[in-house]
Design a protein around this motif. Structure first.
Motif, PDB file in Angstrom:
ATOM      1  N   ASP A  26      73.767  13.758 -10.348  1.00  0.00           N
ATOM      2  CA  ASP A  26      72.520  13.792 -10.205  1.00  0.00           C
ATOM      3  C   ASP A  26      71.920  13.633  -8.706  1.00  0.00           C
ATOM      4  OD1 ASP A  26      72.727  14.314 -12.839  1.00  0.00           O
ATOM      5  OD2 ASP A  26      71.367  12.832 -13.053  1.00  0.00           O
ATOM      6  N   ASP A  27      72.523  12.947  -7.925  1.00  0.00           N
ATOM      7  CA  ASP A  27      72.394  12.345  -6.668  1.00  0.00           C
ATOM      8  C   ASP A  27      73.359  13.468  -5.687  1.00  0.00           C
ATOM      9  OD1 ASP A  27      71.249   9.909  -7.380  1.00  0.00           O
ATOM     10  OD2 ASP A  27      72.959   8.875  -7.118  1.00  0.00           O
ATOM     11  N   GLU A  28      74.206  14.375  -6.005  1.00  0.00           N
ATOM     12  CA  GLU A  28      74.779  15.435  -5.392  1.00  0.00           C
ATOM     13  C   GLU A  28      73.488  16.414  -5.449  1.00  0.00           C
ATOM     14  OE1 GLU A  28      79.886  15.132  -4.784  1.00  0.00           O
ATOM     15  OE2 GLU A  28      77.889  15.134  -6.762  1.00  0.00           O
ATOM     16  N   LEU A  61      62.567  15.987   3.947  1.00  0.00           N
ATOM     17  CA  LEU A  61      61.893  17.488   2.816  1.00  0.00           C
ATOM     18  C   LEU A  61      62.808  17.785   2.088  1.00  0.00           C
ATOM     19  CD1 LEU A  61      58.904  18.867   1.861  1.00  0.00           C
ATOM     20  CD2 LEU A  61      59.975  21.057   3.663  1.00  0.00           C
ATOM     21  N   ASN A  62      62.975  17.591   1.060  1.00  0.00           N
ATOM     22  CA  ASN A  62      63.257  17.862  -0.267  1.00  0.00           C
ATOM     23  C   ASN A  62      62.163  18.923  -1.847  1.00  0.00           C
ATOM     24  OD1 ASN A  62      65.049  17.208  -3.473  1.00  0.00           O
ATOM     25  ND2 ASN A  62      66.252  15.938  -1.906  1.00  0.00           N
ATOM     26  N   CYS A  63      63.763  19.838  -1.619  1.00  0.00           N
ATOM     27  CA  CYS A  63      62.517  21.046  -2.161  1.00  0.00           C
ATOM     28  C   CYS A  63      62.863  20.927  -3.559  1.00  0.00           C
ATOM     29  CB  CYS A  63      63.185  22.403  -1.971  1.00  0.00           C
ATOM     30  SG  CYS A  63      63.120  22.475   0.270  1.00  0.00           S
ATOM     31  N   TYR A  64      63.714  20.005  -3.827  1.00  0.00           N
ATOM     32  CA  TYR A  64      63.990  20.168  -5.674  1.00  0.00           C
ATOM     33  C   TYR A  64      62.390  20.401  -6.524  1.00  0.00           C
ATOM     34  CZ  TYR A  64      65.636  18.806 -10.034  1.00  0.00           C
ATOM     35  OH  TYR A  64      66.256  18.851 -11.606  1.00  0.00           O
ATOM     36  N   LEU A  65      61.283  19.456  -6.276  1.00  0.00           N
ATOM     37  CA  LEU A  65      60.297  19.547  -6.989  1.00  0.00           C
ATOM     38  C   LEU A  65      59.294  20.644  -6.034  1.00  0.00           C
ATOM     39  CD1 LEU A  65      59.470  15.715  -7.886  1.00  0.00           C
ATOM     40  CD2 LEU A  65      60.319  18.079  -9.430  1.00  0.00           C
ATOM     41  N   CYS A  66      59.836  21.610  -5.399  1.00  0.00           N
ATOM     42  CA  CYS A  66      58.626  22.363  -5.125  1.00  0.00           C
ATOM     43  C   CYS A  66      57.692  22.715  -6.554  1.00  0.00           C
ATOM     44  CB  CYS A  66      59.158  23.527  -3.834  1.00  0.00           C
ATOM     45  SG  CYS A  66      58.146  25.292  -4.218  1.00  0.00           S
ATOM     46  N   VAL A 125      62.041  10.790 -11.450  1.00  0.00           N
ATOM     47  CA  VAL A 125      61.661  11.849 -12.354  1.00  0.00           C
ATOM     48  C   VAL A 125      62.591  12.510 -12.324  1.00  0.00           C
ATOM     49  CG1 VAL A 125      59.027  11.321 -11.730  1.00  0.00           C
ATOM     50  CG2 VAL A 125      60.122  13.068 -10.846  1.00  0.00           C
ATOM     51  N   PHE A 126      63.488  12.311 -12.102  1.00  0.00           N
ATOM     52  CA  PHE A 126      64.908  13.593 -12.325  1.00  0.00           C
ATOM     53  C   PHE A 126      65.134  13.778 -13.880  1.00  0.00           C
ATOM     54  CE2 PHE A 126      69.347  15.238 -12.402  1.00  0.00           C
ATOM     55  CZ  PHE A 126      69.150  16.550 -11.160  1.00  0.00           C
ATOM     56  N   LYS A 132      61.698  20.204 -17.334  1.00  0.00           N
ATOM     57  CA  LYS A 132      60.756  18.799 -18.528  1.00  0.00           C
ATOM     58  C   LYS A 132      59.900  17.847 -17.578  1.00  0.00           C
ATOM     59  CE  LYS A 132      64.751  18.394 -21.316  1.00  0.00           C
ATOM     60  NZ  LYS A 132      66.095  17.676 -22.472  1.00  0.00           N
ATOM     61  N   ILE A 133      60.749  18.150 -16.213  1.00  0.00           N
ATOM     62  CA  ILE A 133      59.395  17.285 -15.432  1.00  0.00           C
ATOM     63  C   ILE A 133      58.206  17.833 -15.255  1.00  0.00           C
ATOM     64  CG2 ILE A 133      59.558  16.268 -12.705  1.00  0.00           C
ATOM     65  CD1 ILE A 133      62.241  17.240 -12.908  1.00  0.00           C
ATOM     66  N   MET A 134      57.927  18.891 -15.398  1.00  0.00           N
ATOM     67  CA  MET A 134      57.084  19.323 -14.838  1.00  0.00           C
ATOM     68  C   MET A 134      55.523  19.423 -16.352  1.00  0.00           C
ATOM     69  SD  MET A 134      56.311  21.155 -12.138  1.00  0.00           S
ATOM     70  CE  MET A 134      58.202  20.232 -11.987  1.00  0.00           C
ATOM     71  N   LYS A 135      56.149  18.698 -17.153  1.00  0.00           N
ATOM     72  CA  LYS A 135      55.351  18.379 -18.297  1.00  0.00           C
ATOM     73  C   LYS A 135      54.718  17.433 -18.064  1.00  0.00           C
ATOM     74  CE  LYS A 135      57.351  21.758 -21.558  1.00  0.00           C
ATOM     75  NZ  LYS A 135      57.344  23.070 -21.303  1.00  0.00           N
ATOM     76  N   GLU A 136      54.493  16.417 -18.027  1.00  0.00           N
ATOM     77  CA  GLU A 136      54.665  15.077 -17.372  1.00  0.00           C
ATOM     78  C   GLU A 136      55.879  13.931 -16.669  1.00  0.00           C
ATOM     79  OE1 GLU A 136      53.168  11.925 -21.009  1.00  0.00           O
ATOM     80  OE2 GLU A 136      53.157  13.665 -21.844  1.00  0.00           O
ATOM     81  N   VAL A 137      55.093  13.603 -16.272  1.00  0.00           N
ATOM     82  CA  VAL A 137      55.585  12.636 -14.756  1.00  0.00           C
ATOM     83  C   VAL A 137      54.745  11.562 -14.898  1.00  0.00           C
ATOM     84  CG1 VAL A 137      55.508  12.810 -12.556  1.00  0.00           C
ATOM     85  CG2 VAL A 137      56.130  14.836 -13.485  1.00  0.00           C
ATOM     86  N   PRO A 138      54.711  10.677 -14.543  1.00  0.00           N
ATOM     87  CA  PRO A 138      54.114   9.131 -14.479  1.00  0.00           C
ATOM     88  C   PRO A 138      53.856   9.083 -12.984  1.00  0.00           C
ATOM     89  CG  PRO A 138      57.276   8.705 -14.333  1.00  0.00           C
ATOM     90  CD  PRO A 138      56.734  10.031 -14.752  1.00  0.00           C
TER      91      PRO A 138
END
Length: 140
Positions: A26-28, A61-66, A125-126, A132-138
């Protein structure tokens, strides 16, 4: 292009990249989505990569949650405010966000907000299934 069309196309690109990264931890995976690596290894992920340009003015800048999980959109509009259609908003009401207002529309302007681009937030939130992340995030 509508918000929904962009979102669906982006989800497909994200899934294709994730398919290649199954052997990584996951970290990688999170590290892989760093801007500098993405520009080099995934040039088609974002049109700004061709210019080596970032969407947000930040050193890291990390683009995972673009496609921020806190960004809410409706191509039909959520409401009418002062005779303008509200098409998008921020679910956490980030103080770094803003609104773009035209003669007939209101859109969320996320350019000043880097919440979803910080690795600490992404780790919180990973999920390898980005949708799945796009649906509900704290909130952070």
């Amino acid at each position: 292009m509508s918000y929904k069309q962009w979102f669906d196309a982006h989800a497909a690109k994200h899934a294709a990249i994730m398919e290649k990264l199954t052997r990584l931890s996951d970290d990688e995976v999170i590290e892989y989505f760093r801007f500098e690596n993405m520009v080099k290894n995934e040039p088609d992920f974002c049109p700004l990569y061709a210019e080596n340009k970032k969407c947000h003015d930040t050193e890291e800048l990390n683009c995972y949650l673009c496609a921020c999980p806190n960004f809410r959109f409706s191509d039909a509009g959520f409401a009418v405010e002062e005779r303008k259609i509200l098409f998008s908003t921020c679910s956490i009401e980030s103080p770094d966000g803003d609104r773009y207002v035209s003669e007939s529309a209101i859109h969320q302007n996320c350019a000043g907000c880097i919440v979803p681009h910080r690795e600490s937030y992404i780790k919180k939130v990973f999920d390898r299934d980005w949708l799945k992340i796009m649906k509900e995030v704290p909130s952070e």
